[in-house]
Design an enzyme around this catalytic site. Sequence first.
Site, mmCIF file in Angstrom:
data_model
loop_
_atom_site.group_PDB
_atom_site.id
_atom_site.type_symbol
_atom_site.label_atom_id
_atom_site.label_comp_id
_atom_site.label_asym_id
_atom_site.label_seq_id
_atom_site.Cartn_x
_atom_site.Cartn_y
_atom_site.Cartn_z
ATOM 1 N N SER A 1 46.820 69.347 9.241
ATOM 2 C CA SER A 1 45.909 69.494 10.381
ATOM 3 C C SER A 1 45.003 68.279 10.561
ATOM 4 O O SER A 1 44.559 67.657 9.584
ATOM 5 C CB SER A 1 45.026 70.723 10.132
ATOM 6 O OG SER A 1 43.922 70.711 11.001
ATOM 7 N N GLY B 1 52.185 84.221 14.079
ATOM 8 C CA GLY B 1 51.106 83.421 14.657
ATOM 9 C C GLY B 1 51.547 82.730 15.940
ATOM 10 O O GLY B 1 52.701 82.821 16.361
ATOM 11 N N GLU C 1 42.056 68.549 11.190
ATOM 12 C CA GLU C 1 40.776 68.885 10.549
ATOM 13 C C GLU C 1 40.595 68.081 9.258
ATOM 14 O O GLU C 1 39.471 67.936 8.774
ATOM 15 C CB GLU C 1 40.730 70.380 10.209
ATOM 16 C CG GLU C 1 40.245 71.269 11.330
ATOM 17 C CD GLU C 1 38.758 71.122 11.618
ATOM 18 O OE1 GLU C 1 37.955 71.205 10.680
ATOM 19 O OE2 GLU C 1 38.407 70.916 12.786
ATOM 20 N N TYR D 1 38.181 75.013 5.148
ATOM 21 C CA TYR D 1 39.538 74.983 5.721
ATOM 22 C C TYR D 1 40.108 73.561 5.645
ATOM 23 O O TYR D 1 41.248 73.351 5.200
ATOM 24 C CB TYR D 1 39.496 75.465 7.172
ATOM 25 C CG TYR D 1 40.792 75.211 7.941
ATOM 26 C CD1 TYR D 1 41.873 76.077 7.824
ATOM 27 C CD2 TYR D 1 40.926 74.096 8.776
ATOM 28 C CE1 TYR D 1 43.054 75.846 8.512
ATOM 29 C CE2 TYR D 1 42.107 73.862 9.467
ATOM 30 C CZ TYR D 1 43.164 74.733 9.339
ATOM 31 O OH TYR D 1 44.330 74.497 10.022
HETATM 32 P P1 NAP Z 1 47.689 81.469 13.536
HETATM 33 O O1 NAP Z 1 48.012 81.885 14.928
HETATM 34 O O2 NAP Z 1 46.362 81.803 12.961
HETATM 35 O O3 NAP Z 1 48.839 82.076 12.573
HETATM 36 C C1 NAP Z 1 48.682 82.086 11.178
HETATM 37 C C2 NAP Z 1 49.864 82.824 10.559
HETATM 38 O O4 NAP Z 1 49.722 82.839 9.124
HETATM 39 C C3 NAP Z 1 49.969 84.305 10.997
HETATM 40 O O5 NAP Z 1 51.338 84.614 11.170
HETATM 41 C C4 NAP Z 1 49.431 85.036 9.764
HETATM 42 O O6 NAP Z 1 49.942 86.342 9.621
HETATM 43 C C5 NAP Z 1 49.986 84.155 8.648
HETATM 44 N N1 NAP Z 1 49.326 84.348 7.352
HETATM 45 C C6 NAP Z 1 48.018 84.178 7.062
HETATM 46 N N2 NAP Z 1 47.814 84.431 5.762
HETATM 47 C C7 NAP Z 1 49.010 84.776 5.221
HETATM 48 C C8 NAP Z 1 49.455 85.180 3.914
HETATM 49 N N3 NAP Z 1 48.603 85.277 2.878
HETATM 50 N N4 NAP Z 1 50.763 85.470 3.736
HETATM 51 C C9 NAP Z 1 51.639 85.393 4.762
HETATM 52 N N5 NAP Z 1 51.280 85.044 6.002
HETATM 53 C C10 NAP Z 1 49.980 84.741 6.226
HETATM 54 O O7 NAP Z 1 47.876 79.884 13.371
HETATM 55 P P2 NAP Z 1 48.655 78.836 14.314
HETATM 56 O O8 NAP Z 1 47.730 78.322 15.333
HETATM 57 O O9 NAP Z 1 49.959 79.403 14.677
HETATM 58 O O10 NAP Z 1 48.864 77.636 13.282
HETATM 59 C C11 NAP Z 1 50.011 77.569 12.429
HETATM 60 C C12 NAP Z 1 49.701 76.656 11.247
HETATM 61 O O11 NAP Z 1 49.380 75.357 11.732
HETATM 62 C C13 NAP Z 1 48.527 77.075 10.393
HETATM 63 O O12 NAP Z 1 48.815 76.684 9.063
HETATM 64 C C14 NAP Z 1 47.364 76.252 10.923
HETATM 65 O O13 NAP Z 1 46.380 76.083 9.931
HETATM 66 C C15 NAP Z 1 48.096 74.959 11.247
HETATM 67 N N6 NAP Z 1 47.494 74.147 12.327
HETATM 68 C C16 NAP Z 1 47.225 74.696 13.531
HETATM 69 C C17 NAP Z 1 46.726 73.911 14.555
HETATM 70 C C18 NAP Z 1 46.418 74.471 15.924
HETATM 71 O O14 NAP Z 1 45.713 73.816 16.686
HETATM 72 N N7 NAP Z 1 46.960 75.632 16.278
HETATM 73 C C19 NAP Z 1 46.511 72.538 14.327
HETATM 74 C C20 NAP Z 1 46.834 72.006 13.087
HETATM 75 C C21 NAP Z 1 47.345 72.808 12.090
HETATM 76 P P3 NAP Z 1 49.185 87.647 10.245
HETATM 77 O O15 NAP Z 1 49.702 87.773 11.652
HETATM 78 O O16 NAP Z 1 49.642 88.720 9.330
HETATM 79 O O17 NAP Z 1 47.706 87.362 10.182
HETATM 80 O O1 G4F Z 2 38.870 76.119 18.821
HETATM 81 P P1 G4F Z 2 38.174 75.828 17.556
HETATM 82 O O2 G4F Z 2 37.715 76.987 16.747
HETATM 83 O O3 G4F Z 2 39.169 74.876 16.745
HETATM 84 P P2 G4F Z 2 38.967 73.884 15.502
HETATM 85 O O4 G4F Z 2 37.796 74.232 14.678
HETATM 86 O O5 G4F Z 2 39.037 72.502 16.040
HETATM 87 O O6 G4F Z 2 40.254 74.200 14.613
HETATM 88 C C1 G4F Z 2 41.537 74.370 15.206
HETATM 89 O O7 G4F Z 2 42.194 73.123 15.254
HETATM 90 C C2 G4F Z 2 42.501 72.557 13.967
HETATM 91 C C3 G4F Z 2 43.176 71.208 14.232
HETATM 92 O O8 G4F Z 2 42.197 70.202 14.316
HETATM 93 C C4 G4F Z 2 43.403 73.510 13.224
HETATM 94 F F1 G4F Z 2 43.745 72.970 12.044
HETATM 95 C C5 G4F Z 2 42.678 74.823 13.025
HETATM 96 O O9 G4F Z 2 43.556 75.745 12.364
HETATM 97 C C6 G4F Z 2 42.319 75.389 14.385
HETATM 98 O O10 G4F Z 2 43.523 75.711 15.053
HETATM 99 O O11 G4F Z 2 36.895 74.906 17.820
HETATM 100 C C7 G4F Z 2 36.969 73.714 18.573
HETATM 101 C C8 G4F Z 2 35.581 73.181 18.860
HETATM 102 C C9 G4F Z 2 34.663 73.052 17.637
HETATM 103 O O12 G4F Z 2 33.996 71.831 17.698
HETATM 104 C C10 G4F Z 2 33.652 74.181 17.796
HETATM 105 O O13 G4F Z 2 32.375 73.922 17.230
HETATM 106 O O14 G4F Z 2 34.911 74.089 19.749
HETATM 107 C C11 G4F Z 2 33.577 74.244 19.312
HETATM 108 N N1 G4F Z 2 33.037 75.523 19.816
HETATM 109 C C12 G4F Z 2 31.943 75.654 20.623
HETATM 110 N N2 G4F Z 2 31.709 76.958 20.862
HETATM 111 C C13 G4F Z 2 33.517 76.746 19.525
HETATM 112 C C14 G4F Z 2 32.684 77.656 20.188
HETATM 113 N N3 G4F Z 2 34.571 77.138 18.773
HETATM 114 C C15 G4F Z 2 34.819 78.477 18.708
HETATM 115 N N4 G4F Z 2 35.895 78.890 17.985
HETATM 116 N N5 G4F Z 2 34.017 79.402 19.318
HETATM 117 C C16 G4F Z 2 32.914 79.042 20.079
HETATM 118 O O15 G4F Z 2 32.215 79.898 20.616
#
Ligand code: NAP
Ligand code: G4F
Length: 331
Positions: A124, A11, A126, A148
Amino acid sequence: MKRALITGITGQDGSYLAELLLEKGYEVHGIVRRASTESFERIEHLAGKIHLHQADLLDQLSIIDVIKVSNPQEVYNLAAQSFVPTSWKQPMLTGQFTALGVTQVLEAVKLLGRDTIKFYQASSSEMFGKVQAVPQIETTPFYPRSPYGVAKVYGHWITVNYRESYNMFCTSGILFNHESERRGKEFVTRKVTDGVARIKLGLATELKLGNLDSKRDWGFAGDYVRAMWLMLQQDKPDDYVVATNKTHTVQRLVEVAFTAAGLDWQKHVKIDPSLVRPAEVDLLIGDPAKAKKHLGWEPEVSFEQLIERMVKADLARLQGQPVPDFKARGI
Ligand code: NAP
Ligand code: G4F
């Protein structure tokens, strides 16, 4: 040499964390799922430097086996079904991966290294959902707004519970939205920067979006994985908010991205009601004061720098040019 195991290494965060740990001299192990086509794009450049093991969060024996083989001192649990809209379409699966998956990893750690392994859980912002205080801090009550978010609340509390029940080193990072050119294209920042690049290059004329009014605290993923590592270098486990303490609307994101390419967003953006969520998180803004005080952590990349770099990277990628890539540290 220290050894670390990363679930979710394919990821966005997993790839940046693997880079950072290699830079720090770690032996890096990661879990990958078997698929009919490999999706290792984000870690291709690390081939030969990291150790990959086939496993799945839902397969307890496979997790136990990987921990046995890799024998890590640090486990970073980043794997999850991480896209909020999918969690309404697949709520059961999201609960299994994103909630119960955490217990599977914690149980494996308890069995094999409860006294020796430091565990990081990817919690998160969220979880704050319909926010009960502004800005959000570690003690702000949770009010999740999607399956989620609910699953992440479970993951967070089971991490706290193993810390308190078994005296294990279990830390939870409550990370606000963090982005990069490695972000999945379904998330709004990358959807916008990719859309802008396509419009600029004449490959598309419009970009469909949902709610433009919601506000997010967006930072750079490379900065945030540094916070994860710092959390596991402490003597005691704890919970930390990681955020920039600045918030922007989705519309502001759109303005910055279109302006970076010399385009007028109002000519190209269309609202598609099907992209509006059944329940929205209207406002996220985190105060990372505790992370700053205890970890010495601060973000290094601003919102504008981040979005402009993402637009540049998408333009380069679509033109077949080398993609300017943020490294795990600095830009
Ligand atoms: P991401 O790009 O969607 O990566 C998710 C990873 O989880 C991928 O490597 C995916 O593998 C793996 N995965 C999903 N289901 C699995 C399973 N059943 N077994 C093993 N691996 C699995 O997410 P990210 O943005 O890097 O985020 C990393 C973590 O931080 C996540 O837990 C996310 O919820 C959390 N988080 C993210 C944000 C953000 O803004 N990015 C904020 C807060 C928390 P595949 O490649 O095989 O799909
Ligand atoms: O980029 P988003 O899909 O991120 P969201 O829902 O905030 O979640 C991400 O951040 C979380 C941390 O707070 C993580 F835990 C989670 O795994 C993920 O990485 O959406 C951001 C905002 C939302 O309010 C959504 O309604 O953008 C708004 N939005 C408006 N148009 C859209 C769109 N989001 C997406 N994905 N696609 C649209 O077309």
